[in-house]
Design an enzyme around this catalytic site. Structure first.
Site, PDB file in Angstrom:
ATOM      1  N   HIS A  49      -9.934  10.391  -8.751  1.00 56.79           N
ATOM      2  CA  HIS A  49      -9.213   9.797  -9.474  1.00 56.79           C
ATOM      3  C   HIS A  49      -9.602   9.920 -11.040  1.00 56.79           C
ATOM      4  O   HIS A  49      -8.783  10.161 -11.963  1.00 56.79           O
ATOM      5  CB  HIS A  49      -8.958   8.166  -9.386  1.00 56.79           C
ATOM      6  N   ARG A  50     -10.738   9.894 -11.116  1.00 53.14           N
ATOM      7  CA  ARG A  50     -11.299   9.833 -12.437  1.00 53.14           C
ATOM      8  C   ARG A  50     -11.113  11.181 -13.132  1.00 53.14           C
ATOM      9  O   ARG A  50     -10.617  11.597 -14.089  1.00 53.14           O
ATOM     10  CB  ARG A  50     -12.757   9.842 -12.435  1.00 53.14           C
ATOM     11  N   SER A  51     -11.329  12.471 -12.177  1.00 54.35           N
ATOM     12  CA  SER A  51     -11.240  13.564 -12.619  1.00 54.35           C
ATOM     13  C   SER A  51      -9.580  14.056 -12.819  1.00 54.35           C
ATOM     14  O   SER A  51      -9.563  15.003 -13.813  1.00 54.35           O
ATOM     15  CB  SER A  51     -12.013  14.763 -11.881  1.00 54.35           C
ATOM     16  N   ASP A  63      -6.021  -1.872 -12.914  1.00 53.68           N
ATOM     17  CA  ASP A  63      -5.498  -1.474 -11.477  1.00 53.68           C
ATOM     18  C   ASP A  63      -6.797  -1.905 -10.606  1.00 53.68           C
ATOM     19  O   ASP A  63      -7.769  -1.104 -10.812  1.00 53.68           O
ATOM     20  CB  ASP A  63      -5.193   0.105 -11.206  1.00 53.68           C
ATOM     21  N   VAL A  93       0.839  -1.201   0.164  1.00 53.81           N
ATOM     22  CA  VAL A  93       0.088  -0.038  -0.051  1.00 53.81           C
ATOM     23  C   VAL A  93       0.835   1.232  -0.053  1.00 53.81           C
ATOM     24  O   VAL A  93       1.856   1.343   0.787  1.00 53.81           O
ATOM     25  CB  VAL A  93      -0.783  -0.039   1.302  1.00 53.81           C
ATOM     26  N   ARG A  94       0.397   2.255  -1.029  1.00 58.03           N
ATOM     27  CA  ARG A  94       1.282   3.441  -1.061  1.00 58.03           C
ATOM     28  C   ARG A  94       2.718   3.024  -1.062  1.00 58.03           C
ATOM     29  O   ARG A  94       3.683   3.977  -0.618  1.00 58.03           O
ATOM     30  CB  ARG A  94       1.358   4.319   0.281  1.00 58.03           C
ATOM     31  N   SER A  95       2.879   2.352  -2.184  1.00 61.85           N
ATOM     32  CA  SER A  95       4.478   2.045  -2.600  1.00 61.85           C
ATOM     33  C   SER A  95       4.740   2.862  -3.743  1.00 61.85           C
ATOM     34  O   SER A  95       6.115   2.865  -4.183  1.00 61.85           O
ATOM     35  CB  SER A  95       4.770   0.513  -2.648  1.00 61.85           C
TER      36      SER A  95
END
Lengths: 182, 141
Positions: free
Chosen positions: A53-55, A87, A13-15
Site C-alpha cells: 500500500h505504501r509503495s 484508515d 470488507v472489499r466494498s
C-alpha cells in the site's frame, strides 16, 4: 479559521471504501495528501500488505503516517492545507481498547480507561480539523452481525454516531457504490 | 405497524424515544406478550426469539405468536425495533445459525406487514417503506 470539511465513509470488507476515500482526497487537490494508517504490522503478511500500500501511494505523492494509537502525536506532523485520509476507525479502536492485552489487563477491563481515551480522541480530531483543510475518515460496517464483543461494538456504535454527527457528509459503501446518507 | 430497523448500537432506541410520548406508550423489552392493549414499542425482539429457540419452541409457533401480536396493531399502534444481524458471515455456532435464519424469515413477514419502515444508520433515519411520494424502493419487486 473555518473547520476543515470532514467526510465519513463506512462499508463492509472489499466494498470499495478505501478507493472511494482515496479518490475524494485526490480530487480535493490539497498541498499534501496524508495517509493516516492505524494498522499494525504484527506478522509478515501484514508487513507486506502495508508495504505494498505504501509503495502504491508513494508513486502517487502520498505521505504516510503510521499511528496505531495516541493520535495527539499526529498533530505536530500535520500542516495547514493538508488533506488527510484516516484508515480506519475499527483498527484504532481495537488498538486502544485492547491495549495492555499482553500484560494481562486490557483497557476494556479498566473502568474509565476507554472513556478517557475517547475524550482525548474527540479533542484531537477537532484539533486536527481546525488545522488542516480536508479529512476523510474510513470505517467498517460490523454492527449488523452477531454480537462478538459487546463492549467493542458499543464503542464503535457510539464513535460512528459522533463522527456522522460531526461530518459534513457521510456515505455508506456497498459493492463499490457510495450511498450518501448525509 | 411501524418498524425501526438497523445494526446494533446505531441509535434505534434513541430515535424511537424521540418519536413517541413515552408515558403514553408501553415499552416491551425482550418480550413479545400475547395481548397488547395500548400503543407499544417492542424492543430487543431478537433476544426473545433466541429465548424461544432455547426453550425448543418451533419456528412455526414463534411465527404464530408474532402474527397474533402484530395483528393487534390494527387497533393500537405498535413500533417494532428490529436489529439487523444478518449481514455478517455464517456463524460457527449452530444456535446462532438457526437464530439468524429464523429472525430473517420473521423479519420478512413483519416487513411485509408494516406500513412504515425506517432504517437507522448511526442516528440517521431513512424511510425504506411507506414514505408515500418520497421513495419507491419497496415497489421495486
Amino acid at each position: 479559521m473555518a473547520r476543515a470539511k470532514m467526510i465519513f465513509i463506512s462499508g463492509g470488507v472489499r466494498s470499495g471504501k478505501s478507493a472511494c476515500a482515496e479518490s475524494m482526497v485526490r480530487k480535493f487537490d490539497a498541498q499534501r495528501k496524508i495517509y493516516l494508517a492505524s494498522g499494525r504490522a504484527d506478522d509478515t503478511e501484514m508487513r507486506e500488505r502495508i508495504e505494498r500500500h505504501r509503495s502504491d501511494r508513494r508513486t502517487d505523492g502520498w505521505h504516510t503516517i503510521e499511528q496505531a494509537k495516541q493520535f495527539e502525536q499526529v498533530l505536530p506532523l500535520l500542516e495547514n492545507g493538508d488533506a488527510v485520509l484516516w484508515d480506519c476507525v475499527t483498527t484504532w479502536l481495537a488498538n486502544e481498547l485492547y491495549e495492555g492485552w499482553d500484560n494481562g489487563q486490557t483497557c476494556a477491563e479498566q473502568k474509565g480507561c476507554m472513556e478517557l481515551k475517547w475524550r482525548n480522541m474527540q479533542k484531537t480530531l477537532l484539533q486536527i480539523l481546525s488545522k488542516i483543510e480536508f479529512m476523510v475518515i474510513v470505517s467498517n460496517e460490523i454492527l449488523d452481525d452477531f454480537m462478538r464483543d459487546e463492549q467493542y461494538m458499543k464503542w464503535l456504535g457510539k464513535i460512528h454516531m459522533w463522527l456522522v454527527q460531526e461530518a459534513d457528509q457521510a456515505f455508506e459503501m456497498e459493492n463499490g457504490i457510495a450511498f450518501k446518507r448525509k | 405497524m411501524q418498524i425501526v430497523f438497523g445494526g446494533a448500537f446505531n441509535g434505534k432506541r434513541q430515535f424511537v424515544k424521540q418519536q413517541v410520548k413515552l408515558d403514553e406508550w408501553s415499552w416491551y423489552e425482550g418480550i413479545c406478550p400475547e395481548s397488547i392493549s395500548e400503543p407499544a414499542v417492542i424492543a430487543g425482539f431478537e433476544n426473545w426469539v433466541k429465548l424461544q429457540l432455547q426453550n425448543e419452541i418451533s419456528e412455526e409457533e414463534i411465527l404464530q405468536q408474532v402474527k397474533k401480536v402484530s395483528q393487534q396493531a390494527g387497533s393500537s399502534e405498535q413500533i417494532w425495533i428490529l436489529t439487523d444481524m444478518n449481514r455478517g458471515i455464517v456463524p460457527i455456532d449452530p444456535v446462532e445459525r438457526e437464530l439468524r435464519d429464523v429472525i430473517g424469515r420473521i423479519y420478512q413477514y413483519l416487513f411485509a406487514e408494516a406500513q412504515q419502515i425506517t432504517r437507522i444508520w448511526y442516528g440517521i433515519p431513512q424511510i425504506i417503506k411507506g414514505a408515500d411520494h418520497c421513495e419507491n424502493l419497496y415497489k421495486n419487486r
